[in-house]
Design an enzyme around this catalytic site. Sequence first.
Site, short mmCIF file in Angstrom:
data_model
loop_
_atom_site.label_atom_id
_atom_site.label_comp_id
_atom_site.label_asym_id
_atom_site.label_seq_id
_atom_site.Cartn_x
_atom_site.Cartn_y
_atom_site.Cartn_z
N LYS A 80 0.86 -1.19 0.00
CA LYS A 80 0.00 0.00 0.00
C LYS A 80 0.89 1.24 0.00
O LYS A 80 1.92 1.26 0.69
CB LYS A 80 -0.88 -0.05 1.26
CG LYS A 80 -1.93 1.05 1.37
CD LYS A 80 -2.79 0.82 2.62
CE LYS A 80 -3.92 1.85 2.75
NZ LYS A 80 -4.77 1.59 3.94
N SER A 155 -9.79 1.37 2.98
CA SER A 155 -8.95 2.22 2.16
C SER A 155 -7.88 1.48 1.36
O SER A 155 -7.35 2.02 0.40
CB SER A 155 -8.27 3.27 3.04
OG SER A 155 -7.37 2.67 3.94
N SER A 179 -9.87 -1.18 7.03
CA SER A 179 -9.28 -0.97 5.70
C SER A 179 -8.54 -2.16 5.10
O SER A 179 -8.17 -2.10 3.93
CB SER A 179 -8.34 0.22 5.74
OG SER A 179 -9.10 1.39 5.65
N1 GLN Z 1 -13.26 3.45 6.43
C1 GLN Z 1 -12.69 3.84 7.68
C2 GLN Z 1 -12.35 5.31 7.63
O1 GLN Z 1 -12.66 5.92 6.68
C3 GLN Z 1 -11.51 3.01 8.01
C4 GLN Z 1 -10.31 3.39 7.26
C5 GLN Z 1 -9.12 2.57 7.65
O2 GLN Z 1 -9.22 1.51 8.24
N2 GLN Z 1 -7.95 3.12 7.34
O3 GLN Z 1 -11.79 5.84 8.54
#
Ligand code: GLN
Length: 486
Positions: A80, A155, A179
């Site tokens: 990532k 994400s 994420s």
């Molecule tokens: N979807 C969640 C957020 O927007 C989690 C994101 C993540 O785990 N980095 O914060």
Amino acid sequence: MSELFYQPLATLAALLASGKLSAVELMQAVLARTQAVEPRVRAFNSYDTADALAQAAASDARRAAGQARGPLDGIPVGLKDIIAVAGQPLTASSKMLANYVSPYDATVTRKLKDAGAVVWGRLNMDEFAMGSSTENSASHPTANPWDLARVPGGSSGGSAAALAAGAAIATLGSDTGGSIRQPAALCGVVGLKPTYGLVSRYGLAAFASSLDQIGPFGRTVEDTALVLQAIAGHDPLDSTSFKTDLPDYRGELAQRRGPWKLGIPKEYFGEGLDPEVGAAVEAAVKFYRDRGCEVKEVSLPHTRYCLDTYYIIATAEASSNLARYDGVRYGHRSKAATDAIDLYSLSRAEGFGPEVKRRIILGTYVLSSGYYDAYYLRAQKVRTLIRQDFLHAFREIDALLTPTSPVPAFKLGEKSDPLALYLCDIYTIGVNLAGLPALSVPCGFTTGGLPIGLQLIGQPFQEASLLAAAHAYEQAHEWTTRHPAL
Ligand code: GLN
């Protein structure tokens, strides 16, 4: 063998060890596949072909000299674009870091290199890991390989999509509120969020430091275990990393055969759950029951506060972590500024996207004097109650079974309201607030052919047991052998 790029890591490791396959051949196959699918999937922010082939050649040379390093040696593992690799860009899919090249390796990167893996590509994500669809990326949205009109989740959408598309053999993502697990579910791969402190965060651009964890994506549970083995362990460079002995995660898959005591949290099967997702998870529950596992309903009464608590704590920590991007030390610097105040505000206004700004504003508000007690402090207390719910349930059970995401992959552009996207995290964020390990394993497909994920949540540092329970399920089904028709 057909479709080398779709073989599990464990199979490829055996081929490399036997000399039937070279690391350069494998990297070339993954590269050709990437070039073929990337115009449609767009999982990468960038990749460095020459560097990947050089790493693969070095792996072959090691092996020829009798110095092969284990199952990851010569395996392309995608990262990532928020995990530092020395000499490679790290953009966090933000304009703010568009020209940033990392001067050092994250600890997980160094560990992968020490294990001989080919560190491969910079995978797309929501900007600074804020989102659930990879649509918040400043570079471009990524498509779901199972249906190119749909999101891969987020994400870590690029990490899940690249793996599902055959453009990597395993990948790493980060999970602050789901994420890793949610995109794994939406793309039909396995994703594991480790216990807070099991994997070093050194070299991970910080979003919400008390919630962030790096973890692996694999095509199978066994592959996921192999990557976890390589990246886990105490690191003096991360003060929150934990000193604990690591089990042999792959070895334990065969050792731990259950039966497990499993809990079904009743709060995770309510309103908003897609009926096809619910049915697939029910079928998985039946599998465990038929296998002699004790399955009982449990309650996690503070579940309804998870979303609010998360969006106070995560935004508060983000507002503090992202203060470093000021256009002075590093990050985007506005050319329009005429004085120091302008330099800060214009650089940040130009560099950050709308979701990141929304969170910084929210986080700064909940931390501000006069509101701190009402929001941040109270959220921390509720966080303790949420953790206690889980620990209470774990007095009677080994693991919890839930859906990973309430819905399968949705259409690109479908959820334009931030709140609608926040609701995607409803089953995953409690785990981060409580610091627990959890994984998502494929558990079926919708009638429209979209993957569905089953989440297993475990006790702190019980990754081996979670992986074993997921492996038992996976071995009895054929979900992980299916691939998208790209
Ligand atoms: N979807 C969640 C957020 O927007 C989690 C994101 C993540 O785990 N980095 O914060």
